[in-house]
Design a protein around this motif. Structure first.
Motif, short mmCIF file in Angstrom:
data_model
loop_
_atom_site.label_atom_id
_atom_site.label_comp_id
_atom_site.label_asym_id
_atom_site.label_seq_id
_atom_site.Cartn_x
_atom_site.Cartn_y
_atom_site.Cartn_z
N GLU A 138 1.16 2.20 -1.71
CA GLU A 138 0.99 2.80 -0.39
C GLU A 138 2.32 2.83 0.36
OE1 GLU A 138 -0.40 4.38 3.20
OE2 GLU A 138 -1.13 4.49 1.13
N ALA A 139 3.10 1.75 0.22
CA ALA A 139 4.41 1.72 0.87
C ALA A 139 5.31 2.82 0.30
CB ALA A 139 5.06 0.35 0.68
N TYR A 140 5.21 3.05 -0.99
CA TYR A 140 6.01 4.11 -1.61
C TYR A 140 5.54 5.48 -1.15
CZ TYR A 140 8.17 7.01 -5.23
OH TYR A 140 8.88 7.98 -5.89
N LEU A 141 4.22 5.68 -1.06
CA LEU A 141 3.69 6.96 -0.64
C LEU A 141 4.13 7.29 0.79
CD1 LEU A 141 0.05 6.79 -2.08
CD2 LEU A 141 1.91 8.27 -2.85
N ARG A 142 4.32 6.28 1.62
CA ARG A 142 4.80 6.53 2.97
C ARG A 142 6.26 6.97 2.97
NH1 ARG A 142 2.69 1.30 4.61
NH2 ARG A 142 0.54 1.47 5.34
N THR A 143 6.98 6.61 1.92
CA THR A 143 8.41 6.88 1.85
C THR A 143 8.75 8.17 1.12
OG1 THR A 143 8.82 4.49 1.81
CG2 THR A 143 10.63 5.89 1.15
#
Length: 251
Positions: free
Chosen positions: A239-244
């Motif tokens: 999820e942190a990667y998808l935000r980035t």
């Protein structure tokens, strides 16, 4: 998905392959291999041909490594490739499949525990049974409420392994065979296929009976719980990667 980093922001935070590798105790070649495999987004190159990574790549690597314990290396790689190709729905489908498999594994464990718990104490030997044996095929089938042909099918599938009486050639089921047949019967009633039951019966045999399997079942519970928790940790990093990660064009 939150604020995407602008291209200029990402370029200002330049990282070398060794910077990504050191954080996770990897080799720089492993980082390059992950990029070539599509697990990390493609890196930009300096005029001299050196790879330039950014915080985007660092988060992609964290997500991938966090996904492995819960989903396995192959599925984790497929999830990351799907995200990097803009196929986020495919990534979610792969994650759903892993969760479905975990749920099925829990159901299997519950079925095994239920089947073992339902086993009655071993019956006394039949009056006409030879010494050291418990039953012939007819009496055993009658005890289980099945047809003798079913026991022969289970034998071909490796669920029971009766010996043959040297004089008559009849199948003779000893105490362990009866136990295995009763366990197979319980699991079949639970809807499990013969090919699913065979490895479980093999575990019971290897352990020397149901009782020594208690430690195995506890370990099984622990491994499933660990996998479930690992899936949560992997989801958080993904999820942190998808935000980035930048949104695909047109979205």
């Amino acid at each position: 998905m939150g604020r995407n980093l602008q291209s200029g922001d990402r370029l200002r935070l330049r990282l070398r392959p060794v910077d990504l590798a050191r954080e996770h105790g990897l080799s720089t070649q492993a980082v390059r291999n992950y990029e070539e495999a599509g697990i990390l987004p493609a890196a930009e190159r300096t005029p001299h041909g050196y790879r330039t990574y950014t915080s985007l790549h660092a988060q992609a690597l964290r997500a991938f490594l966090a996904l492995i314990p819960g989903h396995g290396h192959r599925t984790a790689a497929s999830i990351m490739r799907a995200v990097n190709q803009g196929a986020v729905d495919e990534a979610f489908r792969l994650i759903d499949e892993s969760h479905a498999q975990l749920r099925e594994d829990r159901r299997t464990l519950q079925a095994v525990e239920s089947a073992l718990g339902s086993l009655e104490p071993a019956a006394a030997p039949e009056p006409d049974a030879p010494s050291g044996a418990v039953r012939f095929i007819g009496p055993l089938a009658g005890h289980l409420g099945i047809h003798p042909a079913t026991l022969r099918t289970w034998e071909r599938a490796g669920l029971v392994s009766p010996r043959r009486d040297p004089l008559t050639g009849y199948r003779v089921y000893d105490e362990a065979d009866v136990r295995d047949a009763r366990l197979a019967h319980q699991l079949r009633r639970g809807g499990y296929l013969l090919e699913q039951i065979a490895p479980l019966i093999a575990q019971v045999r290897a352990a020397g009976g149901p009782e020594p399997l208690e430690a195995t079942l506890r370990d099984w519970h622990g491994r499933l719980s660990t996998r479930g928790r690992a899936m949560l940790a992997g989801a958080a990093e993904l999820e942190a990667y998808l935000r980035t990660v930048p949104s695909p064009p047109g979205r």
